[in-house]
Design an enzyme around this catalytic site. Sequence first.
Site, PDB file in Angstrom:
ATOM      1  N   ASP A  12       0.871  -1.178   0.000  1.00 13.84           N
ATOM      2  CA  ASP A  12       0.000   0.000   0.000  1.00 13.84           C
ATOM      3  C   ASP A  12       0.904   1.223   0.000  1.00 13.84           C
ATOM      4  O   ASP A  12       1.731   1.378   0.901  1.00 13.84           O
ATOM      5  CB  ASP A  12      -0.892   0.027   1.247  1.00 13.84           C
ATOM      6  CG  ASP A  12      -1.960  -1.059   1.222  1.00 13.84           C
ATOM      7  OD1 ASP A  12      -2.138  -1.678   0.159  1.00 13.84           O
ATOM      8  OD2 ASP A  12      -2.594  -1.281   2.251  1.00 13.84           O
ATOM      9  N   ASP A 131     -13.970  -4.322  -2.058  1.00 15.17           N
ATOM     10  CA  ASP A 131     -13.884  -4.117  -0.613  1.00 15.17           C
ATOM     11  C   ASP A 131     -15.248  -4.453  -0.043  1.00 15.17           C
ATOM     12  O   ASP A 131     -16.243  -3.811  -0.385  1.00 15.17           O
ATOM     13  CB  ASP A 131     -13.511  -2.671  -0.284  1.00 15.17           C
ATOM     14  CG  ASP A 131     -12.091  -2.328  -0.722  1.00 15.17           C
ATOM     15  OD1 ASP A 131     -11.241  -3.248  -0.747  1.00 15.17           O
ATOM     16  OD2 ASP A 131     -11.823  -1.154  -1.032  1.00 15.17           O
TER      17      ASP A 131
END
Length: 254
Positions: A12, A131
């Site tokens: 990330d 998600d």
Amino acid sequence: MALAKRIVPALDVKNGRVVKGINFLNLKDIGDPVDAAIAYQNAGADELVFLDISATLEGRSTMIDMIERVSSAVFIPLTAGGGVNDLASMRAIIKAGADKVFLNSAAVANPDLIRQGAELFGSQAIVGAIDSKWDERANRHRVYVSGGTKPTDLETTRWAQKMIQYGAGELLVTSMDTDGTKQGYDVALYQALNKVVNVPIVASGGAGDLSDFVAVFKSGRVDAALAASVFHYGEIAIPNLKQRLHHEGMVVRL
């Protein structure tokens, strides 16, 4: 011959640095993405996922130069995304050296983007990223967008099916309920997905120890397991993980 189960560290990235949080919040700086990518390749990672986590919220495309730096430093497959909202940004990511590009928020807004990408680069290069969070009141898995900040009306398994119909060749599904908690993967979510889709599934969110990977591969029947903090902080060594999976009777690239 069964396909080898894949171990996929996630990078990330925010402002050019690798970061990690819990339930998508409280980000900490971990280090340089290229250094991390090289270290993971040397440790035996099968693929890397590179996510520009602030791209969608800040309304800009993935940092192409960083993908170029990472892809020129390693030879294992690289999936990249974050803020990908048109064919031009997908093309730039592939051209920069990524093998696959994932679509999340933009695909919810415009599912045809999946089809366009699949027609241009092939389904194998298009990853449908989801998600997902359990909605207790509605008794279903709900899809979130914008880095997990905005709920949608989409139910996770139905949206997964739709992404595949549009041309996604793989699914990267993050459970927001387990992300960063180290309490184990959301096995029930992947079992639900496996009943309705037939493309490879990458599980994301919740890895805490070796047994969590065993559980998501055996019970969740996923094809790959993604993790970040347990690898970043050296809590799990990839060679040890692969030995454990091999011992459990799974096919892995040792």
